[in-house]
Design an enzyme around this catalytic site. Structure first.
Site, PDB file in Angstrom:
ATOM      1  N   THR A  26       0.820  -1.212   0.000  1.00  0.00           N
ATOM      2  CA  THR A  26       0.000   0.000   0.000  1.00  0.00           C
ATOM      3  C   THR A  26       0.853   1.260   0.000  1.00  0.00           C
ATOM      4  O   THR A  26       0.450   2.291  -0.528  1.00  0.00           O
ATOM      5  CB  THR A  26      -0.944  -0.036   1.226  1.00  0.00           C
ATOM      6  N   SER A  67       1.758  -7.642  -0.578  1.00  0.00           N
ATOM      7  CA  SER A  67       2.558  -8.621   0.174  1.00  0.00           C
ATOM      8  C   SER A  67       1.919 -10.003   0.243  1.00  0.00           C
ATOM      9  O   SER A  67       2.618 -10.997   0.408  1.00  0.00           O
ATOM     10  CB  SER A  67       2.879  -8.098   1.570  1.00  0.00           C
TER      11      SER A  67
HETATM   12  N1  ASP Z   1      -3.106  -3.532   2.441  1.00  0.00           N
HETATM   13  C1  ASP Z   1      -1.812  -4.075   2.360  1.00  0.00           C
HETATM   14  C2  ASP Z   1      -0.767  -3.046   2.764  1.00  0.00           C
HETATM   15  O1  ASP Z   1      -1.038  -2.394   3.716  1.00  0.00           O
HETATM   16  C3  ASP Z   1      -1.520  -4.677   1.067  1.00  0.00           C
HETATM   17  C4  ASP Z   1      -0.234  -5.473   1.132  1.00  0.00           C
HETATM   18  O2  ASP Z   1       0.020  -6.141   2.117  1.00  0.00           O
HETATM   19  O3  ASP Z   1       0.526  -5.416   0.185  1.00  0.00           O
HETATM   20  O4  ASP Z   1       0.260  -2.867   2.204  1.00  0.00           O
END
Ligand code: ASP
Length: 328
Positions: A13, A60
């Site tokens: 994110t 991730s």
């Molecule tokens: N919502 C997740 C983040 O905070 C997405 C991820 O893990 O890539 O990055």
């Protein structure tokens, strides 16, 4: 002379954008590259001499073991270079705790390695990525961080890669170590450590450095009311070399799952008895001996899986695996 900090960007994110500044979900991920992340925080130039590279750019939960191994190899390669004083890794938050624990066990250096991310996309009103990156660089540049294992820095808290977990789906204060506690605070640019992790890590880890091309398959089986052994059987059929049970309470499970896991253990598959409870230890019972199980201690199932994959590169012997789960 400013310390040399190298940033390894992996996505998440923190690298996401969305047209609506008030939107915290529904973003397009993997669009902001490492140089844009660095350029968004001009203040880091006053703290360290910064270089960066893009390792991958994915959310991730889409990372693979292959990328993890590549990341660990690159971190070790960089830290062996006298010109590098510390590493910052930008990462999605969803599986950040798994990567942090994996690196905590495979990095072969006392130099600081700090992982950070963001809960809000880079375009959001009150985005948390820039301040988290600034604080991660401050932490990686600080002498107090040496020898502390792989650290996680978000929301001004210093967490150990071993104990930290994501506790909240959306809140910026999501990273916590609910029982062990934070290692300390990063406040006004200064690191304040109040405790150290007593578990083996980095240079004291028998898994660092790691020189394997792949890790043995380990699956997690979640236990619930009126379950059966279908997930155990599926893991065995898929070729799992280890299974972690996210069992109920103090690692208790239905007869069907228990029998399925005993059978798996008799076939030479390592079985770790963990818990779906967020708090508490899984300690050894007489039943572990009888069934051939290994208690997970204080590791949650996703971290127990990381440790078991690494442990199985060294041994399949239950006593030895039990020792490893006690020490890491
Ligand atoms: N919502 C997740 C983040 O905070 C997405 C991820 O893990 O890539 O990055």
């Amino acid at each position: 002379m400013l310390p040399n900090i190298h940033i390894l960007a992996t996505g998440g994110t923190i690298s996401a954008k969305v047209a609506d500044k008030t939107a915290m979900t529904g973003y397009t991920a993997s669009v902001v590259g490492v140089q844009d992340l660095i350029d968004a925080v001009p203040a880091i130039a006053g703290i360290a001499s910064i270089s960066g590279e893009q390792v991958t750019n994915v959310l991730s939960h889409c990372l693979t073991i292959d990328i993890l191994l590549r990341l660990a190899g690159r971190v070790n390669e960089l830290l062996a270079d006298d010109r590098i004083d510390g590493i910052v890794i930008t990462h999605g938050t969803n599986t950040l705790e798994e990567t942090a624990y994996f690196l905590n066990l495979t990095v072969n250096s006392h130099k600081p390695v700090v992982i950070t991310g963001a809960m809000r996309p880079s375009t959001a009103i009150s985005a948390d990525g820039p301040i988290n990156l600034l604080n991660a660089v401050r932490l990686a540049a600080s002498k107090e961080s040496r020898g502390q294992g792989v650290l996680v820095m978000l929301n001004e808290k210093i967490n150990s890669g071993r104990d930290v977990t994501k506790t909240n789906t959306m809140a910026v204060e999501t990273f916590q170590a609910p029982e062990m506690g934070y290692l300390g605070y990063l406040q006004e640019g200064q690191a304040y450590f109040s405790r150290r992790s007593s578990y083996r890590h980095t240079v004291d880890s028998e898994f660092s450095p790691l020189s394997v091309d792949n890790l043995p398959r380990v699956d997690i089986v979640y236990c619930y009311l009126d379950d059966d052994a279908f997930a155990v059987n599926a893991a065995v059929a898929a070729g799992a070399r280890g299974i972690v049970a996210a069992a109920t309470g103090h690692g208790m499970m239905s007869d069907k799952i228990r029998n399925g896991l005993i059978k798996a253990s008799q076939q030479g598959i390592a079985v770790v008895r963990g818990s779906r409870c967020p708090f508490g230890l899984i300690t050894a019972t007489g039943d572990d001996e009888t069934c051939g199980f290994i208690p997970a201690g204080s590791l949650n199932p996703q971290k127990a899986r990381i440790l078991l994959m690494l442990a199985l590169t060294r041994t399949t012997e239950r006593q030895e695996l039990t020792r490893i789960f006690q020490q890491y």
